[in-house]
Design a protein around this motif. Structure first.
Motif, short mmCIF file in Angstrom:
data_model
loop_
_atom_site.label_atom_id
_atom_site.label_comp_id
_atom_site.label_asym_id
_atom_site.label_seq_id
_atom_site.Cartn_x
_atom_site.Cartn_y
_atom_site.Cartn_z
N LEU B 41 0.65 -1.35 -0.11
CA LEU B 41 0.03 0.06 -0.22
C LEU B 41 0.95 1.41 0.09
N GLY B 42 2.06 1.19 0.08
CA GLY B 42 3.00 2.37 0.07
C GLY B 42 2.69 3.21 1.45
N LEU B 43 2.97 4.40 1.30
CA LEU B 43 2.86 5.43 2.27
C LEU B 43 1.50 5.96 2.03
N ARG B 44 0.78 6.00 3.15
CA ARG B 44 -0.78 6.76 3.35
C ARG B 44 -0.68 7.91 4.16
N LEU B 45 -1.19 8.97 3.77
CA LEU B 45 -1.16 10.14 4.81
C LEU B 45 -2.44 10.23 5.63
N ILE B 46 -2.01 10.22 6.89
CA ILE B 46 -2.97 10.12 8.03
C ILE B 46 -3.70 11.61 8.33
N TYR B 47 -2.70 12.48 8.75
CA TYR B 47 -2.85 13.68 9.01
C TYR B 47 -1.72 14.62 8.71
N PHE B 48 -1.82 16.02 8.45
CA PHE B 48 -0.91 16.98 8.33
C PHE B 48 -1.21 18.10 9.01
N SER B 49 -0.03 19.09 9.24
CA SER B 49 -0.33 20.28 9.84
C SER B 49 0.59 21.25 9.00
N TYR B 50 0.19 22.65 8.73
CA TYR B 50 1.09 23.57 8.01
C TYR B 50 1.19 24.75 8.99
N ASP B 51 0.84 24.46 10.15
CA ASP B 51 1.09 25.61 11.26
C ASP B 51 0.76 25.08 12.63
N VAL B 52 1.02 25.79 13.72
CA VAL B 52 0.83 25.37 15.11
C VAL B 52 -0.80 25.44 15.26
N LYS B 53 -1.31 24.55 15.77
CA LYS B 53 -2.64 24.29 16.06
C LYS B 53 -3.42 24.24 14.89
N MET B 54 -2.82 24.03 13.53
CA MET B 54 -3.76 23.66 12.61
C MET B 54 -3.41 22.18 12.22
N LYS B 55 -4.37 21.76 11.54
CA LYS B 55 -4.48 20.25 11.29
C LYS B 55 -5.39 19.96 10.17
N GLU B 56 -4.94 19.19 9.04
CA GLU B 56 -5.77 18.58 8.06
C GLU B 56 -5.80 17.13 7.92
N LYS B 57 -6.95 16.79 7.72
CA LYS B 57 -7.05 15.38 7.30
C LYS B 57 -6.47 14.91 6.23
N TYR B 64 -7.83 7.98 14.13
CA TYR B 64 -6.75 8.82 14.72
C TYR B 64 -7.09 10.23 14.82
N SER B 65 -6.23 10.91 15.76
CA SER B 65 -6.32 12.40 15.81
C SER B 65 -5.01 12.90 16.04
N VAL B 66 -4.66 14.09 16.02
CA VAL B 66 -3.37 14.79 16.20
C VAL B 66 -3.43 16.04 16.94
N SER B 67 -2.17 16.39 17.35
CA SER B 67 -1.97 17.42 18.24
C SER B 67 -0.89 18.44 17.83
N ARG B 68 -0.90 19.63 17.63
CA ARG B 68 0.27 20.43 17.10
C ARG B 68 0.08 21.75 18.15
N GLU B 69 0.79 21.39 19.45
CA GLU B 69 0.81 22.82 20.29
C GLU B 69 1.91 23.75 19.94
N LYS B 70 3.01 22.98 19.74
CA LYS B 70 4.41 23.84 19.28
C LYS B 70 4.73 23.57 17.88
N LYS B 71 5.72 24.28 17.31
CA LYS B 71 5.94 24.27 16.07
C LYS B 71 6.76 23.03 15.54
N GLU B 72 7.57 22.51 16.86
CA GLU B 72 8.48 21.58 16.33
C GLU B 72 7.86 20.01 16.78
#
Lengths: 117, 114
Positions: B41-57, B64-72
């Protein structure tokens, strides 16, 4: 729906010969293509890329060819070396949807290359 | 040397457990990603984030869920692990910019759910 397809799960070549890995895509919006290499127990590493405004890009032993009309790209490795044995992933993105800005990539299934000494 | 670090290389969890996968990058990248790799199946994207506190499915966000409280730092959370979430999880980051697209990956976290 697999938008990026690598139809050959594996490829075996002799050291010194050419390795050709193929990749097909279905989304005509894709305009940037990359190849990644992955060794076992490691993350993928970037190998080479090509923009849709080009049909060829070279970097040392690695050349990527893009045929937009056929929605096909290939990676050529010449000469192949045993250290090239790895899984190779083709990936694509579509800048029109901002995915090049975000770096969002769609990957193929991967092809395992074995280069025999 | 650029680095994406995933906190756990190998995890074994039981069905129904909550699982946290942590990822830290030291390149000051805006974008971070979670992929899973499965044979055939290769690599399949679960979630991504393009900024702090931002997330995209991504393509397979269910379960799944994600958290991005800090940039790093970008965390992947499995609220209630199931056996079909047994996989290799790969975190990546990028600096973005048109025509770049290069992702830097961590070494991966192999999760087994029993």
């Amino acid at each position: 729906d697999q938008q990026v397809k690598q139809n050959s799960p594996s490829l075996s070549v002799q050291e010194g010969r050419i390795s050709i890995l193929n990749c097909d895509y279905t989304n005509s919006m894709f305009d940037y293509f990359l190849w990644y290499k992955k060794y076992p127990a490691e993350g993928p590493t970037f190998l080479i890329s090509i923009s849709s405004i080009k049909d060829k890009n070279e970097d040392g032993r690695f050349t990527v060819f893009l045929n937009k009309s056929a929605k096909h790209l290939s990676l050529h490795i010449v000469p192949s070396q045993p250290g090239d044995s790895a899984v190779y992933f083709c990936a694509a993105s579509a800048s029109r949807f901002g995915s090049s800005n975000t770096g969002k990539l769609i990957f193929g299934q991967g092809t395992t290359l074995q280069v025999k000494p | 040397d650029v680095k994406v670090t995933q906190s756990s290389r190998y995890l074994v969890k039981r069905t129904g457990e909550k699982v946290f996968l942590e990822c830290v990058q030291d390149m000051d990248h805006e974008n971070m990603f979670w992929y899973r790799q499965d044979p055939g199946l290769g690599l399949r994207l679960i979630y991504f984030s393009y900024d702090v506190k931002m997330k995209e499915k991504g393509d397979i966000p269910e379960g799944y869920s994600v958290s991005r409280e800090k940039k790093e730092r970008f965390s992947l959370i499995l609220e209630s692990a199931s056996t079909n979430q047994t996989s290799m999880y790969l975190c990546a980051s990028s600096s973005g910019g048109v025509g770049t697209g290069e992702l830097f990956f961590g070494e991966g976290s192999r999760l087994t759910v029993l």
